[in-house]
Design a protein around this motif. Structure first.
Motif, mmCIF file in Angstrom:
data_model
loop_
_atom_site.group_PDB
_atom_site.id
_atom_site.type_symbol
_atom_site.label_atom_id
_atom_site.label_comp_id
_atom_site.label_asym_id
_atom_site.label_seq_id
_atom_site.Cartn_x
_atom_site.Cartn_y
_atom_site.Cartn_z
ATOM 1 N N ALA A 74 14.134 -38.594 17.187
ATOM 2 C CA ALA A 74 14.409 -39.900 17.801
ATOM 3 C C ALA A 74 15.528 -39.800 18.838
ATOM 4 C CB ALA A 74 14.773 -40.905 16.715
ATOM 5 N N LYS A 89 14.743 -40.838 27.559
ATOM 6 C CA LYS A 89 14.554 -42.200 28.060
ATOM 7 C C LYS A 89 15.746 -42.607 28.925
ATOM 8 C CE LYS A 89 13.267 -46.788 26.331
ATOM 9 N NZ LYS A 89 13.047 -47.601 25.096
ATOM 10 N N GLU A 95 10.235 -42.365 17.203
ATOM 11 C CA GLU A 95 10.941 -42.304 18.486
ATOM 12 C C GLU A 95 12.180 -43.193 18.483
ATOM 13 O OE1 GLU A 95 7.963 -43.230 21.389
ATOM 14 O OE2 GLU A 95 7.184 -41.186 21.385
ATOM 15 N N LYS A 96 12.320 -43.983 17.444
ATOM 16 C CA LYS A 96 13.479 -44.872 17.347
ATOM 17 C C LYS A 96 13.868 -45.021 15.888
ATOM 18 C CE LYS A 96 15.007 -49.469 18.858
ATOM 19 N NZ LYS A 96 14.588 -50.747 19.488
ATOM 20 N N SER A 127 15.465 -40.676 22.856
ATOM 21 C CA SER A 127 16.439 -41.588 23.457
ATOM 22 C C SER A 127 17.128 -40.945 24.664
ATOM 23 C CB SER A 127 17.481 -41.986 22.408
ATOM 24 O OG SER A 127 18.477 -42.804 22.982
#
Length: 550
Positions: A434, A441, A548-549, A438
């Protein structure tokens, strides 16, 4: 990947020396880092056939291998080992291959399509699946995934013991609870009956379908109806639990079906034709002591019913008949004695007993605040698979079960499994995935991406930890092969935890995204994107999500 390259380079060197080649030499990662990146015993294995001293042969090979730009150094060690240190460019090139492979990294045709039957869980259909079944499910399903990934042809099977004494007791237990609903309770519930609340639930479900009409049919027909109803509903219950645990089976094999198809009689006739049975005390016996068992075993009891050994022999007969190269039974630790009887029967029937492997999963202790939770299916005091999933989640449960080798006892710490911190190993691994998502991103928001990245800039990855991370990722293909060969998916759990730990340390020490150093940022993003991919592959092979989070 790199092992294969070194192996081929050595083979080429032996050919240049015009020597006879023993292909059984290996290329391994040394236990001591100072010995290099890789080491081989090639000179030691090939010296005798070529009438040479191992160290002398090693020196001649080193002279040839050292000319390659792939190697920073090639040195002779000890009696004839050869140690390699690879150049950074080799690792950079390998990193590009990892990224290029995407989700297929680590996959191969290593298993060459070998047909493997994996039988696991195979719990009695007399109640919900419990934590013992959960451990078997995590183990068997993950081994199946890994084997398929590296080129084996695995087939998963759940053997349903839907005949015999235990299902008769199930029907009787249901009848007692059914009578209670109609105002006819027993003064004391039988000890040998199943006490779980699920029996009461089944009685309510049955009553909503059949009402009181079951009291107006013969007892035999009533119990048969109750047996069929309970088996069907419990099967649905077990399938739903397995779906929640992300475990699927290619086939459900029914003992009742084997009996109806005459497979039990077929197995008995084969044993009789092999002159391995005899009658004594109004029972039919198997002379299993002649085939490695400690004593002879009863096959048909005095009442004419088969012992549980007979359907087990019949079931395994079907495994051989279906043409599997290897059959793996995943069993509990209390099955050692039973396996000896079974293997004796297979030897008597002239089956290739080496094609049958048995993996014993050791005992589990569920710990709640340090205290062991006592469990018993018969008395209804059980922690079900669903209870465990509700309490700690599917991912944590699967990882904790897989984090220990199958032969090791397992203390499952419920409190640790629920923690959202680095203490919890599955959280630690998932958080690495995750966190990388991040970072990438964030880089995108800062207008830094990998779309225009030139891999020539991988040379900027020159920190020892960066090269170590690449080396660790390159271990995955051979590690997966070892997991499949040794039936040990716990190796993958340890591996992904180590890789996640290396990333966390790297992130803590170095800035990944820096707008003032775009090419370095891209290179580090390239590296961690590969780490993210390898973590995702590893978690997926264990049946664990890669969020992913978090």
């Amino acid at each position: 990947m790199l092992k294969d390259k070194i192996y081929k380079d050595i083979k080429s060197g032996l050919r240049q020396l015009r020597l006879r080649i023993n292909k059984n030499y290996t290329v391994e990662i040394p236990n001591v880092a100072e010995h290099g990146d890789f080491s081989t015993n090639a000179a030691m294995l090939n010296a005798k056939a070529n009438k040479m001293n191992p160290r002398e042969l090693a020196e001649k090979l080193v002279e040839i291998l050292a000319k390659s730009k792939s190697y920073k150094s090639v040195e002779v060690a000890g009696p004839g080992f050869i140690n390699f240190k690879l150049s950074k460019s080799v690792y950079h090139k390998a990193l590009a291959e990892i990224v290029k492979a995407k989700k297929t990294f680590g996959s191969s045709d290593y298993g060459k399509g070998k047909k493997i039957l994996l039988e696991y869980i195979s719990a009695n259909p007399t109640g919900p699946l419990n934590v013992v079944s959960a451990r078997a499910g995590a183990y068997g399903d993950s081994l199946h995934r890994i084997m398929a990934f590296v080129g084996f042809d695995p087939f998963s099977e759940f053997y349903v013991n839907d005949a015999g004494n235990q299902v008769d007791i199930l029907a009787e237990s249901l009848e007692i609870r059914y009578r209670e609903l109609h105002g006819d309770p027993l003064e004391e519930f039988p000890t040998e009956a199943y006490h779980g609340e699920y029996i009461k639930d089944l009685a309510v479900m049955l009553n909503s379908v059949d009402g009181s009409k079951l009291f107006h049919i013969a007892e035999k027909d009533r119990l048969e109806r109750m047996k069929d109803f309970a088996l069907e509903e419990i099967h649905k219950m077990q399938v739903e639990s397995l779906n929640r645990f992300d475990v699927n089976f290619d086939n459900w094999m029914s003992e009742k079906k084997l009996r109806l198809e005459g497979i039990l009689e077929e197995a008995l006739s084969y044993l009789a034709e092999a002159h391995c049975t005899y009658e004594k005390d109004d029972a039919v016996w198997f002379s299993s002591s002649q085939f490695g068992d400690e004593k002879d075993r009863v096959l048909i009891k005095t009442d004419g019913n088969p012992t549980y050994l007979v359907p087990d022999i019949a079931y395994h007969l079907t495994k051989y008949q279906r043409g599997f190269d290897v059959m793996i039974d995943v069993l509990g630790p209390d099955h050692h004695g039973h396996v000896a009887k079974l293997k004796a029967a297979l030897i008597a029937l002239e089956m290739e007993v080496d094609r049958l492997e048995v993996v014993y999963l050791q005992h589990i202790n569920l710990l709640d605040n340090g205290e062991i939770i006592k469990m018993s299916k018969r008395t209804g005091k059980i922690i079900t698979m669903d209870d465990l999933i509700d309490e700690v989640g599917k991912d944590a449960a699967r990882y904790f079960f897989l984090n220990r080798r199958p032969s090791a006892h397992l203390d499952f710490d419920m409190e640790l499994a629920k923690k959202k911190s680095s203490e919890n190993p599955v959280y630690y691994c998932q958080y690495a995935h995750a966190r990388i998502h991040s970072i990438l991103k964030k880089a995108k928001k800062e207008k830094i991406s990998l779309k225009d990245y030139d891999i020539k800039n991988l040379k900027k990855l020159d920190k020892p930890i960066e090269l170590d991370i690449i080396k660790k990722m390159l271990e995955l293909p051979s590690l997966l092969n070892a997991c499949a060969d040794h039936r040990e998916p716990h190796r993958l759990a340890g591996y992904v935890h180590e890789l996640a730990g290396m990333f966390h340390k790297y992130y803590a020490k170095y800035k990944i995204v820096d707008a003032d150093h775009k090419e370095l940022s891209q290179s580090r993003m390239y590296l961690i994107s590969a780490v993210k991919n390898v973590i995702a592959i590893s978690l997926d092979l264990m049946g664990i999500s890669a969020p992913e989070k978090m």
